[in-house]
Design a protein around this motif. Structure first.
Motif, PDB file in Angstrom:
ATOM      1  N   ILE A 214     127.102 -57.438  13.435  1.00 19.51           N
ATOM      2  CA  ILE A 214     128.014 -56.378  13.015  1.00 19.51           C
ATOM      3  C   ILE A 214     127.303 -55.062  13.280  1.00 19.51           C
ATOM      4  O   ILE A 214     126.294 -54.758  12.641  1.00 19.51           O
ATOM      5  CB  ILE A 214     128.387 -56.485  11.520  1.00 19.51           C
ATOM      6  CG1 ILE A 214     128.852 -57.891  11.174  1.00 19.51           C
ATOM      7  CG2 ILE A 214     129.427 -55.442  11.160  1.00 19.51           C
ATOM      8  CD1 ILE A 214     130.070 -58.357  11.912  1.00 19.51           C
TER       9      ILE A 214
ATOM     10  N   GLU B  71     129.984 -63.625   5.898  1.00 17.97           N
ATOM     11  CA  GLU B  71     129.120 -62.579   6.442  1.00 17.97           C
ATOM     12  C   GLU B  71     127.858 -62.494   5.606  1.00 17.97           C
ATOM     13  O   GLU B  71     127.847 -62.895   4.431  1.00 17.97           O
ATOM     14  CB  GLU B  71     129.815 -61.220   6.512  1.00 17.97           C
ATOM     15  CG  GLU B  71     129.982 -60.511   5.205  1.00 17.97           C
ATOM     16  CD  GLU B  71     130.569 -59.121   5.365  1.00 17.97           C
ATOM     17  OE1 GLU B  71     129.914 -58.236   5.948  1.00 17.97           O
ATOM     18  OE2 GLU B  71     131.680 -58.928   4.877  1.00 17.97           O
TER      19      GLU B  71
ATOM     20  N   SER C 240     131.088 -50.765  14.064  1.00 17.63           N
ATOM     21  CA  SER C 240     132.116 -51.807  14.093  1.00 17.63           C
ATOM     22  C   SER C 240     133.186 -51.526  13.046  1.00 17.63           C
ATOM     23  O   SER C 240     132.910 -50.914  12.007  1.00 17.63           O
ATOM     24  CB  SER C 240     131.499 -53.179  13.798  1.00 17.63           C
ATOM     25  OG  SER C 240     130.576 -53.537  14.790  1.00 17.63           O
TER      26      SER C 240
END
Length: 81
Positions: A45, A12, A49
């Protein structure tokens, strides 16, 4: 439109930058390996979320797919093991 796939989190990234007008733009995205289609997906994202799973853990991901005239955005919603 909702979508589901099996796979695992690769990584990420998040941060911010300044655009040409001097505005600060924040981003938060992740790369997920989709084992159903054997391909890497980049997903956004969202602010609401759920938490991401640990990297390399196989699970089922749920997404919201936002389709417009000029783009398609895949937003991560959550996962289940």
């Amino acid at each position: 439109m909702k979508a589901v796939c099996n796979g695992f989190l690769l990584d990420e990234s998040k941060g911010e930058f300044k655009n040409d007008q001097g505005e600060t733009i924040a981003y938060h995205s992740a790369r997920i390996y989709n084992t159903d289609e054997n391909r890497v997906m980049k997903v956004k994202i969202g602010g609401n979320s759920n938490a991401l799973p640990e990297p390399q853990v196989n699970c089922e991901f749920e997404f919201d797919v936002q389709v417009a005239e000029k783009f398609t955005r895949v937003v991560y919603l959550g996962y289940s093991l």
